[in-house]
Design a protein around this motif. Sequence first.
Motif, PDB file in Angstrom:
ATOM      1  N   HIS A 115       0.851  -1.446   0.188  1.00 30.57           N
ATOM      2  CA  HIS A 115      -0.232  -0.183   0.035  1.00 30.57           C
ATOM      3  C   HIS A 115       0.548   1.269  -0.161  1.00 30.57           C
ATOM      4  O   HIS A 115       0.312   2.360  -0.514  1.00 30.57           O
ATOM      5  N   GLY A 120       0.306   3.036  -3.294  1.00 31.81           N
ATOM      6  CA  GLY A 120      -0.449   4.936  -2.501  1.00 31.81           C
ATOM      7  C   GLY A 120       0.230   5.122  -3.529  1.00 31.81           C
ATOM      8  O   GLY A 120       0.143   6.965  -4.142  1.00 31.81           O
ATOM      9  N   HIS A 150      -1.294   6.917   3.517  1.00 32.03           N
ATOM     10  CA  HIS A 150      -2.020   5.632   3.269  1.00 32.03           C
ATOM     11  C   HIS A 150      -1.921   4.615   3.597  1.00 32.03           C
ATOM     12  O   HIS A 150      -2.914   3.553   4.445  1.00 32.03           O
ATOM     13  N   ALA A 151      -0.830   4.052   3.725  1.00 32.31           N
ATOM     14  CA  ALA A 151      -0.559   2.461   3.928  1.00 32.31           C
ATOM     15  C   ALA A 151      -0.130   2.125   5.816  1.00 32.31           C
ATOM     16  O   ALA A 151      -0.844   1.764   5.953  1.00 32.31           O
ATOM     17  N   GLN A 169      -3.520   1.899   7.064  1.00 28.62           N
ATOM     18  CA  GLN A 169      -4.429   0.756   7.207  1.00 28.62           C
ATOM     19  C   GLN A 169      -3.202  -0.316   7.757  1.00 28.62           C
ATOM     20  O   GLN A 169      -3.701  -1.373   8.651  1.00 28.62           O
ATOM     21  N   ASP A 219      -2.932  -9.661   1.731  1.00 32.21           N
ATOM     22  CA  ASP A 219      -3.891  -8.138   0.872  1.00 32.21           C
ATOM     23  C   ASP A 219      -4.861  -7.904   2.289  1.00 32.21           C
ATOM     24  O   ASP A 219      -5.279  -8.739   2.874  1.00 32.21           O
ATOM     25  N   ASN A 239     -11.728  -1.016   2.066  1.00 31.21           N
ATOM     26  CA  ASN A 239     -11.500  -1.139   0.833  1.00 31.21           C
ATOM     27  C   ASN A 239     -12.112   0.298   0.035  1.00 31.21           C
ATOM     28  O   ASN A 239     -11.171   0.856  -0.583  1.00 31.21           O
ATOM     29  N   ASP A 252     -10.958   3.339   2.234  1.00 30.53           N
ATOM     30  CA  ASP A 252      -9.532   3.603   2.797  1.00 30.53           C
ATOM     31  C   ASP A 252      -8.579   3.780   1.326  1.00 30.53           C
ATOM     32  O   ASP A 252      -7.887   4.395   1.161  1.00 30.53           O
ATOM     33  N   SER A 253      -9.289   1.977   0.801  1.00 29.90           N
ATOM     34  CA  SER A 253      -8.177   2.391  -0.588  1.00 29.90           C
ATOM     35  C   SER A 253      -8.698   2.747  -1.675  1.00 29.90           C
ATOM     36  O   SER A 253      -8.238   3.155  -2.985  1.00 29.90           O
ATOM     37  N   ALA A 304      -7.622   4.993  -4.924  1.00 27.33           N
ATOM     38  CA  ALA A 304      -8.163   5.253  -6.207  1.00 27.33           C
ATOM     39  C   ALA A 304      -8.664   5.531  -7.156  1.00 27.33           C
ATOM     40  O   ALA A 304      -7.648   5.787  -8.256  1.00 27.33           O
ATOM     41  N   CYS A 338      -6.953  -2.181  -9.297  1.00 29.00           N
ATOM     42  CA  CYS A 338      -7.299  -1.587  -8.200  1.00 29.00           C
ATOM     43  C   CYS A 338      -8.447  -1.541  -8.070  1.00 29.00           C
ATOM     44  O   CYS A 338      -9.126  -1.516  -6.750  1.00 29.00           O
ATOM     45  N   TYR A 368     -10.811  -3.685  -4.974  1.00 32.10           N
ATOM     46  CA  TYR A 368     -11.197  -2.860  -3.919  1.00 32.10           C
ATOM     47  C   TYR A 368     -12.448  -1.768  -3.574  1.00 32.10           C
ATOM     48  O   TYR A 368     -13.105  -1.912  -2.831  1.00 32.10           O
TER      49      TYR A 368
END
Length: 312
Positions: free
Chosen positions: A105, A109, A155-156, A159, A180, A200, A202-203, A207, A254, A258
């Motif tokens: 991520h 990201g 972002h990472a 998570q 994942d 999901n 959050d990603s 995206a 992606c 997600y």
Amino acid sequence: MDAGNQSVVPEFLLLGLCQSWTMQIFLLPMFFILYLIIVLGNIAIIILIITDPHLHSPMYFLLANLSFVDMWLCSVTTPKMITDFVRENKTISFGGCMCQILFVHFFGGGEMVLLVVMAYDRYVAICKPLHYSTIMNLQKCIGLVVTSWTIGFVHAMSQMVVIVGLPFCGPREIDSFFCDIPLVIKLACIDSYNLGILMNADSGVPAMTCFILLLISYTYILLTVRRSSKAGTSRALSTCTAHITVVLLFFGPCIFIYVWPLSITWVDKFLAVFYSVITPLLNPTIYTLRNKEIKNAIKRYRSYYIHPKGNI
């Protein structure tokens, strides 16, 4: 559940890309060769851009950063997948699993934002050519790249803060070749449905935001140039097609992982391979084969370093 028993599962069991031993032996040399091509190809692009003064421009500075990110994004999951082809017990420690999630991520990201930055660079170059050198100076480029890395890191970490605190006390099988978020959350000893939607999102939201910004940017570029001249349209198409291709290849998997997960195991594995292996493989190929300046730089490199007699 007591806070002290939150992560009593010391390791997870990866089921891998497929169950057939014959197929795994077949896939082993193929993915090993692909990984070598990815690493060596992206390193070659980085070295070429650093050593050739003709490529010291914002576009190639950003391309070198994209190659660097692609190389590491692939390296987070692919070596483990390759070694697991010859292992019957495909285990990964809890810490190793968390590290995979963090770095996938982080680099993923960061690459999303970097692709937006590259689109902005093309917008300035094509729509505001007279101000290009002023707007896209070295300081601005470094600032934009640092921003992409920072957003990827934030972002990472967003998570990781959630998933590290989850209680894992029972099931430990992950039906994939790497850890994942969607798959790991399902193993937590809680009702993970709402949390899965949140993670999901959050990603998926970043995206989709980046993807929409990219579509708007490239549409505006092409519409702007089309109003000027047909020759300009041809040049813009030549410049932007590579970028648009990379965007579609990167964001397509992606979005389906997600944003609109299909929940079909073989499809999810295919998308994961595409995201982590195929896209990093195609990026240097797309940019180099369609770029005359890169081709000329390769010729100069060969004539200077491989056949140096004429330069003495």
